[in-house]
Design a protein around this motif. Structure first.
Motif, PDB file in Angstrom:
ATOM      1  N   VAL A 205       0.834  -1.192   0.000  1.00 10.90           N
ATOM      2  CA  VAL A 205       0.000   0.000   0.000  1.00 10.90           C
ATOM      3  C   VAL A 205       0.870   1.243   0.000  1.00 10.90           C
ATOM      4  CG1 VAL A 205      -1.880  -1.175   1.204  1.00 10.90           C
ATOM      5  CG2 VAL A 205      -0.157   0.069   2.535  1.00 10.90           C
ATOM      6  N   GLY A 261       0.000  -3.875   3.402  1.00 10.75           N
ATOM      7  CA  GLY A 261      -1.395  -3.690   3.758  1.00 10.75           C
ATOM      8  C   GLY A 261      -1.795  -4.338   5.054  1.00 10.75           C
ATOM      9  N   ARG A 286      -5.427  -1.233   2.345  1.00 11.51           N
ATOM     10  CA  ARG A 286      -5.433  -0.719   0.985  1.00 11.51           C
ATOM     11  C   ARG A 286      -4.808   0.669   0.968  1.00 11.51           C
ATOM     12  NH1 ARG A 286      -8.010  -2.600  -3.487  1.00 11.51           N
ATOM     13  NH2 ARG A 286      -7.925  -1.102  -5.203  1.00 11.51           N
ATOM     14  N   THR A 287      -4.282   1.064  -0.185  1.00  8.31           N
ATOM     15  CA  THR A 287      -3.709   2.400  -0.345  1.00  8.31           C
ATOM     16  C   THR A 287      -4.651   3.463   0.213  1.00  8.31           C
ATOM     17  OG1 THR A 287      -2.270   1.876  -2.213  1.00  8.31           O
ATOM     18  CG2 THR A 287      -3.103   4.128  -2.084  1.00  8.31           C
TER      19      THR A 287
END
Length: 433
Positions: A205, A261, A286-287
């Motif tokens: 991420v 992540g 997640r990013t």
């Protein structure tokens, strides 16, 4: 044969491939999205929905928030409008989109209704507007197609001419972050339901955001941000040196930091060698470009009202979904070192508390949860309680059983930093995965 192969791959890889394949399912690219928070809010309240949008193939960089000082001590309404003009123009230029999709919550709806009505040119830059549990209206602001989502409260609230949706079992901030709200505004923006309302995990991420003073959202300039990976069972740093460090200046922006992540990270805002603010999150999954590190100058703001010492640890526990301590099994549980700290006195549903301050009031080594601490309880969305947490010994265990979570537990462990030189903030998830 090709269709069968695609179907098989989607089944094998489940949501991640499905989310990617749905990127342009209707033949068009999604428009950029801008969120405007309410009183004492920040862009962090849109973190969960941004990750859901990205899980449905929205580019993370096309999702932004318009932040401002909701006390209007450092920002005027006209400055908010001018800054939003610049943001929209930049997004349209960068993405090639014709218009943006705009969402606002609470106080932000008052601002955005005025913004959309202020000129036809401004209204023409917005394709859809979402009014989240905020101000009612006789008509759709500026003639922009509107979806109004309402939580608990009077059912007669409405925006005239709009699609009005009511979730009577959801609270004021929960309306911003819930999967039900996401499903409704996603379909409103795109003309079809999302493929998923989950946050689809990524192995690696990119994390970025702002370190800001609460509640003004002014950058915490002059500080240094250090990021450490920590042991998930103790909160202890895995390495002596940070994985990344950023000098904070200007608007408080930092990053991007590339991480895992599923990893646990500590974000340490170093004000001075004897004043460090440690912030802990559950794994991001997640990013996330909207990570907000809420802090204050040493000796200022609400933390200055707490009592500190070498022998006890102070905690601020946040969640972008109100804590309900008076609803029995329909409410929330929050345990610190195994002790339930929520009750009908300090976290009633009507308080709408999303931030909890805990410290050893009176510095007597005694916990008293029979009543909230008045100077904090008087603040919107905040509560506080007298909780003695010994410093410098074992890690602090924080475990939540959120309402509506089918019994799941959200947990973090953090070091028991002495409050004389260290502040600790913990953010727990508002989402079910």
């Amino acid at each position: 044969m090709l269709r069968r192969l695609v179907a098989l791959l989607c089944v094998l890889l489940l949501v991640p491939v499905a989310a990617v394949s749905a990127a342009h399912g209707d033949g068009s690219r999604p428009r950029p999205v801008v969120f405007v928070h309410g009183f004492s809010g920040s862009g962090g309240q849109f973190e969960t929905q941004a990750r859901r949008l990205a899980s449905n193939r929205y580019p993370a960089g096309h999702i932004e928030t318009q932040e401002y000082d909701s006390t209007f001590g450092t920002t005027t309404r006209d400055q908010v409008f001018a800054s939003l003009d610049e943001r929209i123009a930049r997004l349209l230029d960068r993405t090639g989109a014709d218009r943006v999709d705009l969402l606002a919550h609470s106080l932000g709806t008052i601002l955005m209704q005025a913004y959309l009505r202020s000129s036809p040119e401004r209204a023409a830059t917005v394709a859809h507007y979402v009014n989240l549990d905020g101000a009612p209206s006789a008509d759709q602001p500026g003639g922009v197609p509107t979806l109004a989502v309402w939580g608990e409260g009077p059912a007669e609230r409405a925006v005239g001419g709009a699609t009005n949706v009511y979730f009577s079992g959801q609270s004021h901030t929960q309306i911003v972050t819930s999967p039900e709200t996401f499903a409704r505004f996603y379909e409103f923006f795109n003309g079809h339901a999302p493929l998923t309302t989950a946050i689809v995990p990524e192995r690696y991420v990119s994390l970025s955001g702002r370190a800001v003073l609460f509640p003004s959202n002014v950058g915490a300039a002059g500080t240094r941000l250090e990021i450490y990976q920590v042991n998930p069972y103790t909160g202890a740093r895995i390495t002596h040196r940070p994985l990344a460090a950023y000098p904070i200046a200007g608007d408080g922006s930092w990053g991007p930091f590339r991480g895992r992540g599923d990893a646990h990270y500590e974000f340490a805002i170093v004000w001075s060698p004897t004043s460090v603010h440690h912030l802990y999150f559950q794994p991001f999954g997640r990013t996330d470009t909207l990570v907000r590190l809420l802090t204050s100058r040493p000796g200022e703001g609400l933390p200055a009202l707490t009592e500190v010492g070498d022998d006890h640890s102070n905690l601020v526990i946040n969640r972008q979904k109100e804590w309900w301590g008076d609803q029995g099994t329909a409410g929330d549980s929050l345990r610190v070192n195994g002790r339930e700290i929520l009750n009908a006195a300090n976290a009633p549903r009507t308080k709408r508390a999303i931030g909890i301050f805990t410290y050893d009031a009176g510095r007597d080594g005694v916990t008293d949860l029979s009543a909230p601490i008045p100077q904090f309880f008087a603040q919107p969305f905040i509560t506080a309680m007298d909780l003695y947490v010994p410093a410098g010994t074992r890690p602090v265990s924080i475990v939540s059983r959120p309402r509506g979570g089918d019994g799941r537990l959200d947990a973090l462990a953090v070091p028991s930093w002495p409050s004389s030189e260290h502040r600790v903030s913990v953010q727990l998830n508002d989402h079910p995965n």
